[in-house]
Scaffold this active site. Sequence first.
Site, PDB file in Angstrom:
ATOM      1  N   ASN A   1      -5.855  77.021 -17.474  1.00  0.00           N
ATOM      2  CA  ASN A   1      -6.545  76.460 -16.310  1.00  0.00           C
ATOM      3  C   ASN A   1      -5.805  76.728 -14.992  1.00  0.00           C
ATOM      4  O   ASN A   1      -5.922  75.964 -14.048  1.00  0.00           O
ATOM      5  CB  ASN A   1      -6.820  74.970 -16.531  1.00  0.00           C
ATOM      6  CG  ASN A   1      -5.551  74.171 -16.782  1.00  0.00           C
ATOM      7  OD1 ASN A   1      -4.455  74.725 -16.765  1.00  0.00           O
ATOM      8  ND2 ASN A   1      -5.691  72.884 -17.003  1.00  0.00           N
TER       9      ASN A   1
ATOM     10  N   TYR B   1       6.687  69.847 -21.463  1.00  0.00           N
ATOM     11  CA  TYR B   1       5.491  69.137 -21.911  1.00  0.00           C
ATOM     12  C   TYR B   1       5.799  68.109 -23.015  1.00  0.00           C
ATOM     13  O   TYR B   1       4.907  67.760 -23.792  1.00  0.00           O
ATOM     14  CB  TYR B   1       4.433  70.130 -22.395  1.00  0.00           C
ATOM     15  CG  TYR B   1       3.625  70.743 -21.275  1.00  0.00           C
ATOM     16  CD1 TYR B   1       2.851  69.952 -20.428  1.00  0.00           C
ATOM     17  CD2 TYR B   1       3.597  72.117 -21.079  1.00  0.00           C
ATOM     18  CE1 TYR B   1       2.095  70.505 -19.404  1.00  0.00           C
ATOM     19  CE2 TYR B   1       2.845  72.687 -20.048  1.00  0.00           C
ATOM     20  CZ  TYR B   1       2.094  71.873 -19.212  1.00  0.00           C
ATOM     21  OH  TYR B   1       1.343  72.411 -18.212  1.00  0.00           O
TER      22      TYR B   1
ATOM     23  N   HIS C   1      -0.692  73.921 -12.675  1.00  0.00           N
ATOM     24  CA  HIS C   1      -0.212  72.587 -13.062  1.00  0.00           C
ATOM     25  C   HIS C   1       0.114  71.790 -11.804  1.00  0.00           C
ATOM     26  O   HIS C   1       0.590  72.361 -10.822  1.00  0.00           O
ATOM     27  CB  HIS C   1       1.066  72.699 -13.905  1.00  0.00           C
ATOM     28  CG  HIS C   1       1.774  71.386 -14.070  1.00  0.00           C
ATOM     29  ND1 HIS C   1       1.433  70.488 -15.067  1.00  0.00           N
ATOM     30  CD2 HIS C   1       2.755  70.793 -13.331  1.00  0.00           C
ATOM     31  CE1 HIS C   1       2.193  69.408 -14.927  1.00  0.00           C
ATOM     32  NE2 HIS C   1       3.003  69.564 -13.886  1.00  0.00           N
TER      33      HIS C   1
ATOM     34  N   GLU D   1       9.788  66.343 -12.974  1.00  0.00           N
ATOM     35  CA  GLU D   1       9.362  67.744 -13.116  1.00  0.00           C
ATOM     36  C   GLU D   1      10.065  68.652 -12.103  1.00  0.00           C
ATOM     37  O   GLU D   1      10.445  69.779 -12.438  1.00  0.00           O
ATOM     38  CB  GLU D   1       7.842  67.846 -12.970  1.00  0.00           C
ATOM     39  CG  GLU D   1       7.110  67.223 -14.150  1.00  0.00           C
ATOM     40  CD  GLU D   1       5.601  67.274 -14.019  1.00  0.00           C
ATOM     41  OE1 GLU D   1       4.921  66.776 -14.936  1.00  0.00           O
ATOM     42  OE2 GLU D   1       5.084  67.801 -13.015  1.00  0.00           O
TER      43      GLU D   1
ATOM     44  N   LYS E   1       0.210  79.128 -13.583  1.00  0.00           N
ATOM     45  CA  LYS E   1       0.399  79.327 -15.019  1.00  0.00           C
ATOM     46  C   LYS E   1       0.185  80.806 -15.419  1.00  0.00           C
ATOM     47  O   LYS E   1      -0.347  81.593 -14.628  1.00  0.00           O
ATOM     48  CB  LYS E   1      -0.568  78.411 -15.778  1.00  0.00           C
ATOM     49  CG  LYS E   1      -0.244  76.918 -15.627  1.00  0.00           C
ATOM     50  CD  LYS E   1      -1.243  76.098 -16.431  1.00  0.00           C
ATOM     51  CE  LYS E   1      -0.887  74.629 -16.452  1.00  0.00           C
ATOM     52  NZ  LYS E   1      -1.861  73.861 -17.264  1.00  0.00           N
TER      53      LYS E   1
END
Length: 142
Positions: free
Chosen positions: A114, A51, A117, A128, A11
């Site tokens: 974080n 998302y 993913h 995905e 990310k």
Amino acid sequence: MARERTLAIVKPDAVKRNLIGEVIRRIEQSGLQVAAARFLQLSRADAEGFYAVHKERPFFASLVGYMCSGPVMVMALEGDDAIKRWRDLMGATDPAKAAPGTIRKDLGQSVEANATHGSDAPETAAVEIAYFFRTIEVVARG
Ligand code: ADP
């Protein structure tokens, strides 16, 4: 144990801190293999689409803004039980609650930023991976 593929994203927070190599090092060291890779800047529409399952969540707008805040490294990973193994390697969503030695514990900055993913089930992994890669761009490693 099933041979699986899963989607991994380094990310924006981790890309900005030059941690792409560290994440891939951990992936390869764990025995998982990179089957596809792209480095790209998500548009707002790209992030909203990715998302979409979270669109009713209070953090959705912030999450979309964050995912567009810089480039991301998107990969398909392959291996036996790859979906669970990659989630275990990442650790819990919130770095503060993640187990020692996990990517999110070691490299994550907050519950939103974080670092990585990972898909959570075979069905979501398939959707995905197809969101980012054409069939011929995913190379069998097994
Ligand atoms: P995971 O990525 O561990 O599967 P979720 O699917 O629940 O977690 O959430 C997707 C992403 O949304 C998280 O990885 C994180 O970046 C962000 N997120 C989740 N919960 C929160 C929260 N409470 N506040 C801000 N961002 C969040």
